[in-house]
Design a protein around this motif. Structure first.
Motif, PDB file in Angstrom:
ATOM      1  N   PHE A   7       0.830  -1.208   0.000  1.00 11.00           N
ATOM      2  CA  PHE A   7       0.000   0.000   0.000  1.00 11.00           C
ATOM      3  C   PHE A   7       0.866   1.260   0.000  1.00 11.00           C
ATOM      4  O   PHE A   7       0.710   2.134  -0.850  1.00 11.00           O
ATOM      5  CB  PHE A   7      -0.920  -0.032   1.225  1.00 11.00           C
ATOM      6  N   LEU A  10      -7.123  -4.722   0.319  1.00 12.63           N
ATOM      7  CA  LEU A  10      -7.978  -5.124   1.443  1.00 12.63           C
ATOM      8  C   LEU A  10      -7.939  -6.623   1.670  1.00 12.63           C
ATOM      9  O   LEU A  10      -8.647  -7.140   2.517  1.00 12.63           O
ATOM     10  CB  LEU A  10      -9.415  -4.653   1.211  1.00 12.63           C
ATOM     11  N   ARG A  14      -3.501  -5.962 -13.696  1.00 15.31           N
ATOM     12  CA  ARG A  14      -4.498  -5.369 -14.597  1.00 15.31           C
ATOM     13  C   ARG A  14      -5.108  -4.093 -14.022  1.00 15.31           C
ATOM     14  O   ARG A  14      -5.648  -3.279 -14.743  1.00 15.31           O
ATOM     15  CB  ARG A  14      -5.643  -6.345 -14.837  1.00 15.31           C
ATOM     16  N   ILE A  15      -5.067  -3.957 -12.682  1.00 14.17           N
ATOM     17  CA  ILE A  15      -5.705  -2.784 -12.091  1.00 14.17           C
ATOM     18  C   ILE A  15      -4.678  -1.876 -11.423  1.00 14.17           C
ATOM     19  O   ILE A  15      -5.039  -0.986 -10.666  1.00 14.17           O
ATOM     20  CB  ILE A  15      -6.787  -3.178 -11.077  1.00 14.17           C
ATOM     21  N   HIS A  51      -8.403   3.884  -7.369  1.00  7.81           N
ATOM     22  CA  HIS A  51      -8.321   3.218  -6.073  1.00  7.81           C
ATOM     23  C   HIS A  51      -9.591   2.442  -5.777  1.00  7.81           C
ATOM     24  O   HIS A  51      -9.562   1.391  -5.171  1.00  7.81           O
ATOM     25  CB  HIS A  51      -8.082   4.246  -4.970  1.00  7.81           C
ATOM     26  N   MET A  52     -10.730   3.005  -6.225  1.00  7.41           N
ATOM     27  CA  MET A  52     -12.017   2.342  -5.970  1.00  7.41           C
ATOM     28  C   MET A  52     -12.009   0.935  -6.551  1.00  7.41           C
ATOM     29  O   MET A  52     -12.398  -0.019  -5.897  1.00  7.41           O
ATOM     30  CB  MET A  52     -13.158   3.117  -6.629  1.00  7.41           C
ATOM     31  N   ASN A  53     -11.563   0.825  -7.810  1.00 11.75           N
ATOM     32  CA  ASN A  53     -11.572  -0.492  -8.429  1.00 11.75           C
ATOM     33  C   ASN A  53     -10.573  -1.431  -7.771  1.00 11.75           C
ATOM     34  O   ASN A  53     -10.824  -2.622  -7.661  1.00 11.75           O
ATOM     35  CB  ASN A  53     -11.303  -0.369  -9.930  1.00 11.75           C
ATOM     36  N   ILE A  84      -9.764  -1.373  -4.611  1.00 11.76           N
ATOM     37  CA  ILE A  84     -10.386  -1.794  -3.353  1.00 11.76           C
ATOM     38  C   ILE A  84     -11.391  -2.901  -3.618  1.00 11.76           C
ATOM     39  O   ILE A  84     -11.371  -3.956  -2.983  1.00 11.76           O
ATOM     40  CB  ILE A  84     -11.079  -0.601  -2.671  1.00 11.76           C
ATOM     41  N   LEU A  85     -12.271  -2.671  -4.612  1.00 15.81           N
ATOM     42  CA  LEU A  85     -13.319  -3.650  -4.877  1.00 15.81           C
ATOM     43  C   LEU A  85     -12.724  -4.974  -5.326  1.00 15.81           C
ATOM     44  O   LEU A  85     -13.188  -6.041  -4.935  1.00 15.81           O
ATOM     45  CB  LEU A  85     -14.280  -3.103  -5.929  1.00 15.81           C
ATOM     46  N   LEU A  86     -11.679  -4.924  -6.136  1.00 19.46           N
ATOM     47  CA  LEU A  86     -11.069  -6.158  -6.599  1.00 19.46           C
ATOM     48  C   LEU A  86     -10.448  -6.935  -5.440  1.00 19.46           C
ATOM     49  O   LEU A  86     -10.625  -8.147  -5.324  1.00 19.46           O
ATOM     50  CB  LEU A  86     -10.002  -5.864  -7.650  1.00 19.46           C
ATOM     51  N   VAL A 103     -11.277  -6.672  -2.336  1.00 15.94           N
ATOM     52  CA  VAL A 103     -12.376  -7.157  -1.488  1.00 15.94           C
ATOM     53  C   VAL A 103     -12.896  -8.479  -2.051  1.00 15.94           C
ATOM     54  O   VAL A 103     -13.107  -9.451  -1.320  1.00 15.94           O
ATOM     55  CB  VAL A 103     -13.521  -6.126  -1.427  1.00 15.94           C
ATOM     56  N   GLY A 104     -13.068  -8.517  -3.387  1.00 16.02           N
ATOM     57  CA  GLY A 104     -13.511  -9.759  -4.029  1.00 16.02           C
ATOM     58  C   GLY A 104     -12.527 -10.886  -3.771  1.00 16.02           C
ATOM     59  O   GLY A 104     -12.909 -12.001  -3.412  1.00 16.02           O
ATOM     60  N   PHE A 141      -3.996  -1.294   8.033  1.00 18.52           N
ATOM     61  CA  PHE A 141      -4.068   0.051   7.460  1.00 18.52           C
ATOM     62  C   PHE A 141      -3.815   1.098   8.538  1.00 18.52           C
ATOM     63  O   PHE A 141      -3.164   2.112   8.291  1.00 18.52           O
ATOM     64  CB  PHE A 141      -5.427   0.284   6.799  1.00 18.52           C
TER      65      PHE A 141
END
Lengths: 327, 291
Positions: B32, B40, B89-90, B95-97, B99-101, B103-104, B229
């Motif tokens: 990070f 995450l 790839r990301i 940052h949003m994507n 985080i979501l990735l 999280v998944g 974090f």
């Protein structure tokens, strides 16, 4: 006149949704539909803040849990009518969301996300520890909103919530508020520089989103008739709200509805096979959506249609368009 | 006074736990703070390290501390694979994507563990865990002491490696200015992959060190992930030493704070500190601000 015409289809859809229990009597399917509507409401609530205003909250379980616990505590400890409990939940969601907003909206990007997560987690821990009020991990038995064995009244209630939420999104998208939200999402500094009160509009999005989440939380508590912190205040609730909206299509009116339908049906399908695996499937779907369908199902379809329309227009020829516009 | 009597014990327990927190924080700081990927799934990797150690101890009869030598490399390779296949790839996405990735990814790891091991709480039995060392009024569990020293050794070793080695220099260069590093002939693709692998290996090692002193269950990492974090933010972004100090600070804050708020709200202290630091001291307690 065109305004009235625009309303015909949505109103017909809403009537059709409300008429479903007259046709479907099977309690299992009615339950599945109720779950779809619960997640439609929650995803739509999240979408207003996360999809339109671009503030990715992973702490919305706070509002869902607030609604659920307000109903449960007022009914069991003070003997209130559950409807009053719902009303109080709605009222309390406003100051709670403004309080959370006053802290988290000062954070940006990943820190906003982590901040919302942290606050929701603190609330869960407090609910677990504050046994004299919440019963802690033992949980609370919640009275039902509707007596009798029929599931239909539950369906009508949550269908009404979902219709209001989706209708509100539809209205927001077509009005100044929606354009402001989108401007904030796309570029907050520019939005600020052209005179949009960004903090004010972010708070507005948060309050709307919190109120819908709280109503749904109260409903869900009464529908399940039992709550505990790990059910209504936990991270998976917040995550699922976001996932429903993202897989369906962030920033589209019906995206969360599509997402909720797909995910609830998928989870019913997989739950039968493997007990806990539906969350594994959600994780995979979320990853796939981010990597391959960043606009979500509906967002991608809308983009394709737009592209095709643009291509067709270009093919018809610019002169033709120009002549048509002139006449 | 009863509060004062508790103080030395909590101070020592906090310090011992702080060693392990430092290791967790440093792993996240690499990903990070240095590579700027909001991960995450860090807690989930820690959980994978714990279950790997659990399997080694239970099925091969290995000593849990030797588990580091296995779970570290496994997580290193797994981390590099995930970086190559998914994270890469990301890397430049919002940052949003990211985080979501992640999280998944975390949901996939946690629920796979749930399918394989069920949600039951598990524990490994070691001879160390039952050995207690007493100094005055303070008692310490031998397992905690060993874990502490190993964690400190790994953290210091990593620090020296980052400061002295060619790879360390390349990694620091990449984190400061990726384009300049590339122009200077640094293979930034490899550096990023290795840094992610290294961060995960540290999570795995921390998991191995936690196994003798902690229960394990599939969602055990969730708390540590968010706390990590806090440690990185406390330490000032991008600073590996800062993250280590952040880890110790957080552990001390928790163990001293629980005297006042009670054991149940111990975890809330970390989140509370997190929010306060973000609001009032965003540059961290030990670091400089990063844009």
């Amino acid at each position: 006149m065109s305004k009235v015409k625009e309303l015909i289809l949505p109103v017909l859809l809403a009537v059709a949704v409300l008429a479903v229990p007259l046709v479907i009597k099977n309690p299992y399917w009615l339950n599945v539909l109720i779950l779809i509507l619960v997640w439609t409401s929650l995803g739509t609530a999240w979408n207003i803040l996360g999809g339109y205003a671009g503030q990715l909250s992973l702490g919305h379980s706070a509002f869902f849990g607030l609604g659920a616990y307000t109903l449960a505590i007022t009914a069991t400890r003070f003997g209130w009518n559950p409807w009053l409990g719902i009303a109080l939940g709605i009222l309390l969601a406003v100051p709670l969301s403004l309080f959370i907003g006053s802290i988290t909206f000062r954070l940006h990007g990943p820190y906003f996300v982590l901040g919302t997560l942290a606050i929701a987690e603190v609330l869960r821990l407090v609910a677990l520890a504050w046994r004299s009020v919440t019963n802690g991990a033992v949980g609370i038995m919640v009275p039902r909103l509707f007596m009798g064995i029929s599931r239909a009244p539950f369906y009508w209630f949550i269908a009404a919530v979902a219709i209001v939420a989706v209708g509100l999104t539809w209205w927001i998208e077509r009005n100044k508020v929606g354009y402001y939200f989108t401007a904030i999402r796309e570029d907050q500094e520019t939005a600020e520089s052209i005179g949009i009160n960004t903090t004010g509009y972010k708070n507005l999005a948060l309050v709307i989103s919190a109120v819908i989440s709280a109503v749904t939380g109260a409903f869900y508590a009464s529908f399940l008739s039992y709550i505990e912190p790990d059910i209504v205040l936990s991270e998976p609730v917040s995550l699922q709200m976001a996932i429903v909206a993202i897989i369906g299509g962030r920033g589209t009116v019906l995206g969360p509805t599509v997402g909720a339908t797909l995910l609830v049906l998928a989870s019913e399908l997989f739950r039968a096979q493997f007990k806990q695996a539906h969350l594994l499937i959600y994780g995979l779907l979320l990853m796939a959506a981010i990597l391959f369908l960043p606009g979500g199902v509906l967002g991608t379809i809308q983009q394709r249609l737009k592209d095709r329309r643009a291509a067709r227009l270009a093919a018809t020829g610019a002169t033709f368009v120009a002549r048509k516009e002139a006449s | 006074m009863e509060l004062l009597a508790q103080l030395p014990q909590n101070l020592v327990s906090g310090l011992l736990l702080g060693g392990m927190y430092a290791l967790i924080g440093v792993g996240l700081a690499l990903v990070f703070g240095v590579m700027d990927i909001v991960n995450l799934a860090h807690g989930a990797f820690l959980m994978v390290g714990m279950y790997t150690t659990y399997l080694l101890v239970n099925h091969l009869g290995l000593d849990p501390y030797l588990g580091i030598l296995v779970s570290g490399p496994i997580l290193f390779v797994l981390g590099m694979l995930i970086q190559r296949l998914v994270i890469k790839r990301i890397a430049t996405a919002s940052h949003m994507n990211q985080i979501l990735l992640t999280v998944g990814l975390s949901m996939v790891l946690v629920n796979t563990a749930q399918l394989l091991f069920t949600a039951d709480y598990r524990q490994i039995r070691t001879s160390y865990a039952e050995t207690v060392i007493r100094i005055g009024s303070v008692s310490m569990n031998l397992a905690y002491i060993i874990s502490f020293f190993l964690a400190v050794a790994i953290t210091v070793g990593l620090y020296l490696y980052l400061m002295k080695s060619e790879f360390g220099r390349a990694l620091r260069a990449t984190s400061q200015d990726i384009h300049a590093a590339q122009l200077m002939g640094v293979n930034v693709q490899n550096v990023q992959m290795t840094a992610f692998g290294l961060g995960m290996a540290l999570a795995g090692a921390a998991g191995a060190l936690l196994t003798p002193v902690y229960y394990l269950y599939p969602t055990v990492g969730e708390n540590f992930g968010l706390k990590a974090f806090t440690m990185v933010v406390l330490g000032g972004m991008g600073s590996v030493v800062g993250a280590a100090l952040g880890g110790v600070t957080l552990a001390l804050a928790e163990s001293l704070g629980q005297i006042f708020v009670g054991h149940e709200l111990k975890d809330a202290i970390g989140f509370f500190v997190f929010i306060l630091v973000l609001l009032f001291k965003p540059e961290g307690l030990f670091g400089r601000a990063r844009a």
